[in-house]
Design a protein around this motif. Sequence first.
Motif, PDB file in Angstrom:
ATOM      1  N   ILE A  21      48.379  55.055  70.810  1.00 45.25           N
ATOM      2  CA  ILE A  21      49.469  54.413  70.082  1.00 45.25           C
ATOM      3  C   ILE A  21      49.643  55.163  68.768  1.00 45.25           C
ATOM      4  O   ILE A  21      48.675  55.458  68.079  1.00 45.25           O
ATOM      5  N   LYS A  22      50.870  55.459  68.421  1.00 44.53           N
ATOM      6  CA  LYS A  22      51.135  56.173  67.178  1.00 44.53           C
ATOM      7  C   LYS A  22      52.084  55.371  66.301  1.00 44.53           C
ATOM      8  O   LYS A  22      52.921  54.627  66.798  1.00 44.53           O
ATOM      9  N   VAL A  23      51.925  55.550  64.980  1.00 46.85           N
ATOM     10  CA  VAL A  23      52.799  54.896  64.020  1.00 46.85           C
ATOM     11  C   VAL A  23      53.221  55.928  62.988  1.00 46.85           C
ATOM     12  O   VAL A  23      52.469  56.864  62.668  1.00 46.85           O
ATOM     13  N   ASN A  24      54.413  55.784  62.458  1.00 44.79           N
ATOM     14  CA  ASN A  24      54.941  56.734  61.490  1.00 44.79           C
ATOM     15  C   ASN A  24      54.406  56.457  60.084  1.00 44.79           C
ATOM     16  O   ASN A  24      54.015  55.332  59.762  1.00 44.79           O
ATOM     17  N   PRO A  25      54.405  57.474  59.230  1.00 45.67           N
ATOM     18  CA  PRO A  25      53.990  57.270  57.831  1.00 45.67           C
ATOM     19  C   PRO A  25      55.081  56.543  57.049  1.00 45.67           C
ATOM     20  O   PRO A  25      56.231  56.453  57.485  1.00 45.67           O
ATOM     21  N   PRO A  26      54.740  56.004  55.873  1.00 47.28           N
ATOM     22  CA  PRO A  26      55.751  55.362  55.021  1.00 47.28           C
ATOM     23  C   PRO A  26      56.842  56.362  54.632  1.00 47.28           C
ATOM     24  O   PRO A  26      56.617  57.567  54.553  1.00 47.28           O
ATOM     25  N   GLN A  27      58.016  55.819  54.355  1.00 47.69           N
ATOM     26  CA  GLN A  27      59.152  56.649  53.960  1.00 47.69           C
ATOM     27  C   GLN A  27      59.341  56.628  52.446  1.00 47.69           C
ATOM     28  O   GLN A  27      58.913  55.697  51.758  1.00 47.69           O
ATOM     29  N   ASP A  28      60.024  57.649  51.954  1.00 46.55           N
ATOM     30  CA  ASP A  28      60.486  57.715  50.553  1.00 46.55           C
ATOM     31  C   ASP A  28      59.356  57.435  49.554  1.00 46.55           C
ATOM     32  O   ASP A  28      59.538  56.722  48.560  1.00 46.55           O
ATOM     33  N   PHE A  29      58.198  58.004  49.798  1.00 46.76           N
ATOM     34  CA  PHE A  29      57.069  57.823  48.883  1.00 46.76           C
ATOM     35  C   PHE A  29      57.325  58.627  47.617  1.00 46.76           C
ATOM     36  O   PHE A  29      57.623  59.823  47.670  1.00 46.76           O
ATOM     37  N   GLU A  30      57.188  57.982  46.445  1.00 43.83           N
ATOM     38  CA  GLU A  30      57.451  58.659  45.170  1.00 43.83           C
ATOM     39  C   GLU A  30      56.631  58.047  44.042  1.00 43.83           C
ATOM     40  O   GLU A  30      56.157  56.905  44.135  1.00 43.83           O
ATOM     41  N   VAL A  69      44.382  52.572  64.275  1.00 43.75           N
ATOM     42  CA  VAL A  69      45.555  53.429  64.375  1.00 43.75           C
ATOM     43  C   VAL A  69      46.108  53.670  62.982  1.00 43.75           C
ATOM     44  O   VAL A  69      46.359  52.718  62.227  1.00 43.75           O
ATOM     45  N   GLN A  70      46.304  54.915  62.640  1.00 44.78           N
ATOM     46  CA  GLN A  70      46.854  55.261  61.335  1.00 44.78           C
ATOM     47  C   GLN A  70      47.778  56.454  61.472  1.00 44.78           C
ATOM     48  O   GLN A  70      47.621  57.290  62.341  1.00 44.78           O
ATOM     49  N   SER A  71      48.746  56.489  60.565  1.00 43.70           N
ATOM     50  CA  SER A  71      49.726  57.573  60.601  1.00 43.70           C
ATOM     51  C   SER A  71      49.202  58.784  59.845  1.00 43.70           C
ATOM     52  O   SER A  71      48.127  58.751  59.234  1.00 43.70           O
ATOM     53  N   SER A  72      49.987  59.836  59.862  1.00 44.37           N
ATOM     54  CA  SER A  72      49.726  60.964  58.976  1.00 44.37           C
ATOM     55  C   SER A  72      50.074  60.560  57.539  1.00 44.37           C
ATOM     56  O   SER A  72      50.672  59.515  57.301  1.00 44.37           O
ATOM     57  N   PHE A  73      49.715  61.390  56.575  1.00 39.93           N
ATOM     58  CA  PHE A  73      49.935  61.070  55.170  1.00 39.93           C
ATOM     59  C   PHE A  73      51.319  61.509  54.701  1.00 39.93           C
ATOM     60  O   PHE A  73      51.829  62.559  55.093  1.00 39.93           O
ATOM     61  N   SER A  74      51.898  60.683  53.848  1.00 36.68           N
ATOM     62  CA  SER A  74      53.019  61.101  53.007  1.00 36.68           C
ATOM     63  C   SER A  74      52.447  61.401  51.625  1.00 36.68           C
ATOM     64  O   SER A  74      51.583  60.669  51.128  1.00 36.68           O
ATOM     65  N   GLU A  75      52.923  62.445  50.980  1.00 32.56           N
ATOM     66  CA  GLU A  75      52.349  62.882  49.708  1.00 32.56           C
ATOM     67  C   GLU A  75      53.412  62.950  48.624  1.00 32.56           C
ATOM     68  O   GLU A  75      54.597  63.144  48.903  1.00 32.56           O
ATOM     69  N   GLN A  77      55.614  53.941  44.740  1.00 39.28           N
ATOM     70  CA  GLN A  77      56.402  53.073  45.606  1.00 39.28           C
ATOM     71  C   GLN A  77      56.856  53.815  46.859  1.00 39.28           C
ATOM     72  O   GLN A  77      56.955  55.037  46.875  1.00 39.28           O
ATOM     73  N   TRP A  78      57.114  53.038  47.923  1.00 40.36           N
ATOM     74  CA  TRP A  78      57.470  53.603  49.215  1.00 40.36           C
ATOM     75  C   TRP A  78      58.245  52.579  50.033  1.00 40.36           C
ATOM     76  O   TRP A  78      58.371  51.413  49.652  1.00 40.36           O
ATOM     77  N   GLN A  79      58.767  53.032  51.179  1.00 46.35           N
ATOM     78  CA  GLN A  79      59.487  52.176  52.110  1.00 46.35           C
ATOM     79  C   GLN A  79      58.730  52.119  53.433  1.00 46.35           C
ATOM     80  O   GLN A  79      57.917  53.000  53.731  1.00 46.35           O
ATOM     81  N   LYS A  81      47.739  65.655  32.253  1.00 44.35           N
ATOM     82  CA  LYS A  81      47.477  66.347  33.509  1.00 44.35           C
ATOM     83  C   LYS A  81      48.457  65.851  34.565  1.00 44.35           C
ATOM     84  O   LYS A  81      49.124  64.840  34.388  1.00 44.35           O
ATOM     85  N   GLY A  82      48.493  66.547  35.669  1.00 50.29           N
ATOM     86  CA  GLY A  82      49.348  66.136  36.762  1.00 50.29           C
ATOM     87  C   GLY A  82      48.761  64.956  37.532  1.00 50.29           C
ATOM     88  O   GLY A  82      47.582  64.617  37.403  1.00 50.29           O
ATOM     89  N   VAL A  83      49.615  64.333  38.342  1.00 52.00           N
ATOM     90  CA  VAL A  83      49.220  63.193  39.163  1.00 52.00           C
ATOM     91  C   VAL A  83      49.564  63.520  40.610  1.00 52.00           C
ATOM     92  O   VAL A  83      50.638  64.061  40.894  1.00 52.00           O
ATOM     93  N   GLU A  84      48.660  63.216  41.501  1.00 50.53           N
ATOM     94  CA  GLU A  84      48.934  63.399  42.931  1.00 50.53           C
ATOM     95  C   GLU A  84      48.496  62.151  43.686  1.00 50.53           C
ATOM     96  O   GLU A  84      47.534  61.476  43.312  1.00 50.53           O
ATOM     97  N   ALA A  85      49.242  61.844  44.763  1.00 47.98           N
ATOM     98  CA  ALA A  85      48.960  60.652  45.563  1.00 47.98           C
ATOM     99  C   ALA A  85      49.362  60.906  47.000  1.00 47.98           C
ATOM    100  O   ALA A  85      50.228  61.743  47.283  1.00 47.98           O
ATOM    101  N   LYS A  86      48.737  60.171  47.897  1.00 45.35           N
ATOM    102  CA  LYS A  86      49.091  60.236  49.312  1.00 45.35           C
ATOM    103  C   LYS A  86      48.872  58.863  49.938  1.00 45.35           C
ATOM    104  O   LYS A  86      48.027  58.082  49.479  1.00 45.35           O
ATOM    105  N   ILE A  87      49.660  58.589  50.984  1.00 45.67           N
ATOM    106  CA  ILE A  87      49.619  57.262  51.589  1.00 45.67           C
ATOM    107  C   ILE A  87      49.880  57.380  53.091  1.00 45.67           C
ATOM    108  O   ILE A  87      50.613  58.259  53.535  1.00 45.67           O
TER     109      ILE A  87
END
Length: 399
Positions: A43-52, A132-138, A65-67, A112-118
Motif C-alpha cells: 500500500i502506498k500513500v503520497n507525501p504532503p503537498q505544498d510544504f513550506e 506505511v509512510q510516504s516519501s519526504f517533502s522538503e 505548514q503543508w496540505q 543560519k539556514g533552516v531545513e525541514a522535511k515531512i
Amino acid sequence: MHRGDFKTLNLGKMAFICLDIECLYIFLLCTAFGYTLPSNMEIKVNPPQDFEIVDPGYLGYLYLQWQPPLAVDNFKECTIEYELKYRNTDSESWKTIVTKNLHYKDGFDLNKGVEAKIHTLLSRHCTNGSEVQSSFSEATYWKPEQGSLETKIQDMDCVYYNWQYLLCSWKPGIGVQFDTNYNLFYWYEGLDNVLQCVDYIKENGKNIGCKFPNLESSDYKDFFICVNGSSESKPVRSSYFIFQLQNIVKPLPPDYLSLTVKNSFDIDLKWSIPKGPIPSRCFIYEILFTEDNSWMTNTVENEMHITRMLNESQEFCFSVRSKVNIYCSDDGIWSEWSDEQCWEGDGWKENLTFFMIPFGIVSLFVLLLTCLLLHKQKTLRKSIFHMKKEVFSHQETLC
C-alpha cells in the motif's frame, strides 16, 4: 502503473501487487467479503503537498505548514498523521514531531539556514498492521542577508537580574563606519507585535545596550531578539538571538550570614534567602570555606553543619553565592559572593596569654618597685623624725 495496466492475482499465494487507488479498492472488496489482506500486499500513500516554511516576522519564530496528500479521500477509514523533522542547517540532529495537524510552529536561529522535511504516515489498523509512510517533502529557508559579517555586533550578553529586569549589552562590529548605530527589537509569545527597545544604554552617543521594561508572562518560552544597524555609507548585518529568560537569571547573594560554634570543631552555618521574587525552592548555593586553604561545596538548603578537622586555634571563614537550580531552569548565572563571615577559633586564649604574661611581669615589677619606694620613703621619714627629735632635745638643753 496506470489504471489500465494488467495485474495478476495468484489465488494460491494470494499475492497482490497494487498501487494507490487500486490498492484501496482491493482492500475494500476483501473487507466486504470477509477476506484479510495478505502480509505482502503493498500500500502506498503520497507525501504532503505544498510544504513550506513561512516567516511571519517574529525574529525567528517560523511557521511550517503543508496540505494533505493527493488522493487522501481514498483513506477515509485511516488515521493520517505526519512526521515532521526540522533543524538549523549547522545542527547534526533533527527535531522530530508527529502530528495530525497541517502546521507547526517553533523558534529558529535566523543567523543560519533552516531545513525541514515531512512525510505521511498511515495508521496500522488500516494497513494490516504494517507501517506505511510516504516519501519526504522538503523545504528550506534562509533569511535574506545584507552587509558583511564583520558589521554584526560582537559579544552580545543578556542577563535577567534577580528574575526582575533584563539587560543586554554588546560591542559594535569591526571596522564599521562612524555613523553606524544599532537598534534592538524583541518578541515572545503573548506580544501582538515586535517591539523596539525604548531605554538604550549609550556610549559616545551610540547604542551599546538595552534596559528592558517589565516583561509580563515572558518566562518559560522562547525570547527572540534582533539587533540590526544603520549606516549611510554601507549596509549592516543583523544579528539574531533566541533564549529563555529563566535560563539567564542572576540572583542576589544572601545578605546575612551567621556562624554558630558548638565547640572548636562542630559548626552550624546559616544564611538568608536572597531577596526578590525567586521562590526559595529554586535556589542552589555554593559555599566557599577558607582555612589554611580554600574549598567549596553545594547545597539546596540555606543552612549547613560541618565538622572541622584542623587545629582548633585556626581561623575559619565562609561566604555564599546563589544560583537558580535545575528544578526551575536549565541553566543560570551565579550571583556575586556574599560578604565573608569569620570565626577566630580559640586563638584569643593564646593571644590573651601572650599579652598577660608580659603584663603580669611588668605589673609585678611595678608593684615591687612601688613597695621598695614606699619602704624607702618610710625609712627616710623615720630618719628625719629622729633627726628633728635630737635637734629639739639639744635646744632644750641649751635653754
